[in-house]
Each structure stands twice: as C-alpha cells, then as structure tokens.
Design an enzyme around this catalytic site. Structure first.
Site, PDB file in Angstrom:
ATOM      1  N   LYS A   1       2.065  -1.058   0.621  1.00 16.78           N
ATOM      2  CA  LYS A   1       0.840  -1.200  -0.152  1.00 16.78           C
ATOM      3  C   LYS A   1       0.916  -2.475  -0.981  1.00 16.78           C
ATOM      4  O   LYS A   1       1.882  -2.691  -1.706  1.00 16.78           O
ATOM      5  CB  LYS A   1       0.631  -0.003  -1.080  1.00 16.78           C
ATOM      6  CG  LYS A   1      -0.633  -0.114  -1.948  1.00 16.78           C
ATOM      7  CD  LYS A   1      -0.839   1.112  -2.812  1.00 16.78           C
ATOM      8  CE  LYS A   1       0.028   1.116  -4.056  1.00 16.78           C
ATOM      9  NZ  LYS A   1      -0.433   0.102  -5.069  1.00 16.78           N
TER      10      LYS A   1
ATOM     11  N   ASP B   1      -4.701  -2.414  -1.587  1.00 14.50           N
ATOM     12  CA  ASP B   1      -5.158  -1.489  -2.635  1.00 14.50           C
ATOM     13  C   ASP B   1      -5.802  -2.272  -3.778  1.00 14.50           C
ATOM     14  O   ASP B   1      -5.170  -2.546  -4.789  1.00 14.50           O
ATOM     15  CB  ASP B   1      -3.947  -0.678  -3.125  1.00 14.50           C
ATOM     16  CG  ASP B   1      -4.280   0.251  -4.276  1.00 14.50           C
ATOM     17  OD1 ASP B   1      -5.440   0.660  -4.394  1.00 14.50           O
ATOM     18  OD2 ASP B   1      -3.354   0.570  -5.050  1.00 14.50           O
TER      19      ASP B   1
ATOM     20  N   LYS C   1      -9.135  -1.394  -4.870  1.00 13.31           N
ATOM     21  CA  LYS C   1     -10.035  -0.442  -5.551  1.00 13.31           C
ATOM     22  C   LYS C   1     -11.362  -1.085  -5.955  1.00 13.31           C
ATOM     23  O   LYS C   1     -11.739  -1.073  -7.130  1.00 13.31           O
ATOM     24  CB  LYS C   1      -9.345   0.157  -6.778  1.00 13.31           C
ATOM     25  CG  LYS C   1      -8.069   0.923  -6.489  1.00 13.31           C
ATOM     26  CD  LYS C   1      -7.521   1.560  -7.774  1.00 13.31           C
ATOM     27  CE  LYS C   1      -6.230   2.310  -7.531  1.00 13.31           C
ATOM     28  NZ  LYS C   1      -5.091   1.406  -7.308  1.00 13.31           N
TER      29      LYS C   1
ATOM     30  N   ASP D   1     -18.262  -2.173  -7.549  1.00 10.05           N
ATOM     31  CA  ASP D   1     -19.276  -3.114  -8.015  1.00 10.05           C
ATOM     32  C   ASP D   1     -20.602  -2.709  -7.378  1.00 10.05           C
ATOM     33  O   ASP D   1     -20.690  -1.669  -6.715  1.00 10.05           O
ATOM     34  CB  ASP D   1     -18.877  -4.553  -7.646  1.00 10.05           C
ATOM     35  CG  ASP D   1     -19.370  -5.589  -8.649  1.00 10.05           C
ATOM     36  OD1 ASP D   1     -20.571  -5.532  -8.997  1.00 10.05           O
ATOM     37  OD2 ASP D   1     -18.573  -6.439  -9.082  1.00 10.05           O
ATOM     38  N   ILE D   2     -21.615  -3.534  -7.542  1.00  4.85           N
ATOM     39  CA  ILE D   2     -22.888  -3.203  -6.915  1.00  4.85           C
ATOM     40  C   ILE D   2     -22.708  -3.252  -5.389  1.00  4.85           C
ATOM     41  O   ILE D   2     -21.844  -3.976  -4.877  1.00  4.85           O
ATOM     42  CB  ILE D   2     -24.015  -4.136  -7.383  1.00  4.85           C
ATOM     43  CG1 ILE D   2     -23.732  -5.586  -6.977  1.00  4.85           C
ATOM     44  CG2 ILE D   2     -24.218  -4.016  -8.893  1.00  4.85           C
ATOM     45  CD1 ILE D   2     -24.906  -6.522  -7.241  1.00  4.85           C
TER      46      ILE D   2
ATOM     47  N   THR E   1      -4.261   9.250 -10.462  1.00  8.32           N
ATOM     48  CA  THR E   1      -3.261  10.278 -10.761  1.00  8.32           C
ATOM     49  C   THR E   1      -2.746  10.197 -12.186  1.00  8.32           C
ATOM     50  O   THR E   1      -2.033  11.088 -12.637  1.00  8.32           O
ATOM     51  CB  THR E   1      -2.074  10.197  -9.774  1.00  8.32           C
ATOM     52  OG1 THR E   1      -1.568   8.862  -9.756  1.00  8.32           O
ATOM     53  CG2 THR E   1      -2.492  10.601  -8.385  1.00  8.32           C
TER      54      THR E   1
ATOM     55  N   ARG F   1       8.027   3.182  -7.586  1.00  4.41           N
ATOM     56  CA  ARG F   1       9.284   3.030  -8.316  1.00  4.41           C
ATOM     57  C   ARG F   1      10.440   3.894  -7.808  1.00  4.41           C
ATOM     58  O   ARG F   1      11.593   3.435  -7.842  1.00  4.41           O
ATOM     59  CB  ARG F   1       9.035   3.270  -9.807  1.00  4.41           C
ATOM     60  CG  ARG F   1       8.314   2.102 -10.479  1.00  4.41           C
ATOM     61  CD  ARG F   1       7.715   2.478 -11.815  1.00  4.41           C
ATOM     62  NE  ARG F   1       6.537   3.325 -11.659  1.00  4.41           N
ATOM     63  CZ  ARG F   1       5.772   3.728 -12.668  1.00  4.41           C
ATOM     64  NH1 ARG F   1       6.062   3.369 -13.903  1.00  4.41           N
ATOM     65  NH2 ARG F   1       4.705   4.475 -12.450  1.00  4.41           N
TER      66      ARG F   1
END
Length: 232
Positions: free
Chosen positions: A32, A59, A61, A64-65, A119, A211
């Site tokens: 990722k 990733d 995310k 927006d419009i 999360t 991690r």
C-alpha cells in the site's frame, strides 16, 4: 480471488521504502502506498515499485466534488495500480464519477473501494465530533451498501465489520481491513482491531498491516507470520 496481506509502506522517502522492499528477496508482497510516500515522491514512486513486480494499493482516499474526483481518477488509472480508494462519505454521485474516471478506454480498471469509517474512529468520536448519532455498525453498513449500489468493488472497513458487510453486500463484495495487529503487539492509535487469524475467521478478503511488519525487528518474518495466520 484469494486472500492477501497488503503491507502499508508508510515511509517518508523513496530510500526508506526501497531499503525496506529490498529485504524481500523471495516473494513480492502486495504493498500500500499512502499519502505520506505519494506526496513525498510523486507518481514516479508508484511506477518504480510496480516495475519491481509488486501489486499496489494506492491509498489516497479521494473526497471532493464528483467532477474533480472523476478527473483525478482518470489520471491515476494510468499508473497501473491494482487498487485505489475514496471516501464513501462523498456520496453516490462522487463514487459513480470516480468509477467512470478510473475505467480505461478498453474497459479495464483497478479495483475501486470506499472507506467507510476510519479504524481510528470510535462511536464516541463519531457522535461527539462528527455529529453522527447512529450506531457505528449501522453507519458502516449504510456506507457499504451505497458503495455497492454505486458499482464499487468493496470497502475498507474494520475487521470487526467485515462479516456483516459480506452478509449485506454479498461474498464477492470485497472487504479490505486495516487495524490488524498480532495478539502480542501494540495496537497503537487504532481502536477497532483484530489479529490476522481473527480477520481470516470473520471473512476479511485483504488485511492491511503496517507497523507490525515495517517496524518489526525482522520484517520478512513478520510478513510471513501474517501470511501464515491469514492466508494459509
């Protein structure tokens, strides 16, 4: 489509990321690339990791419009990533626009998934800070159903919600679950977490692990442990 472990390469530079990936001399893990690395190094880092033979979940995310997201996805589709995402909170029009922008002229496209609730978000925070007073499970399921109705392939959700998402949206609707930690590990800033074995049992299709692998004394061994617990 088989289960897989995705390593969150949350590094701040190309060198740190490549030094980490150099440790994997055998199989090429699904990785990722998030905002930190993408903003530091730009699209070229995606191309270079792809050239090494890794599958990539980009990733970013998007939220927006609809027209802006559509145009952004039409650029990202040329990076040859395997998966990318947006926020389901952007509504169906945005998700449909994203899907249109992501689809290439030959009809192919990366997997497109929607983030339901992060999360790190607890029900208390959702109510007090976002003024969403419905139970978090109900909100996640509603967002997942909206994503499916918009034509998306799946959602990012807590492993605690993966089984319920499948019950509502079908087994083919993908669940990508961060918030995975080893039973003997630190949960960090995550709130809704599970072990790889628990995520497998409850029905997650992909787990995203950062991690516990990247900060491990032996990252390759930690990755193999995840694979053994989740995939085998």
């Amino acid at each position: 489509m088989g289960k897989d472990v995705i390593i969150a390469c949350d590094f701040s530079s190309k060198k740190a990321c490549m030094d980490f990936l150099d440790k994997f001399t055998g199989r090429k893990p699904f990785v990722k690339i998030g905002m930190e690395l993408f903003y530091a190094e730009g699209p070229q880092i995606v191309r270079e990791i792809k050239e090494r033979g890794h599958k990539i979940f980009l990733d970013l995310k998007l939220h927006d419009i609809p027209n802006t997201v559509k145009k952004s996805m039409s650029v990202l589709r040329n990076l040859d990533v395997d998966m990318t995402n947006l926020h389901a909170a952007g509504t169906g029009a945005m998700m449909e626009g994203a899907l249109e922008g992501l689809t290439r002229e030959d009809g192919t496209r990366p997997i497109l998934i929607a983030v339901t609730q992060l999360t790190s978000t607890s029900e208390e925070r959702m109510k007090n800070e976002l003024l969403i007073n419905e139970p978090i499970d109900k909100v996640v399921m509603h967002y997942a159903k909206n994503a499916k109705d918009s034509g998306l392939d799946g959602v990012v959700c807590s492993p605690l919600e993966a089984g319920k998402v499948h019950d509502l949206c079908g087994k083919e609707f993908l669940t990508i679950t961060p918030g995975v930690r080893f039973a003997d590990g630190d949960i960090g800033d995550q709130v809704r977490v599970m072990t790889p074995a628990e995520a497998k049992k409850i029905g997650s299709d992909y787990i995203v692990v950062g991690r516990p692998i990247t900060a491990a004394e032996d990252p390759v061994a930690a990755y193999e442990r995840c694979v053994n617990e989740f995939c085998d």
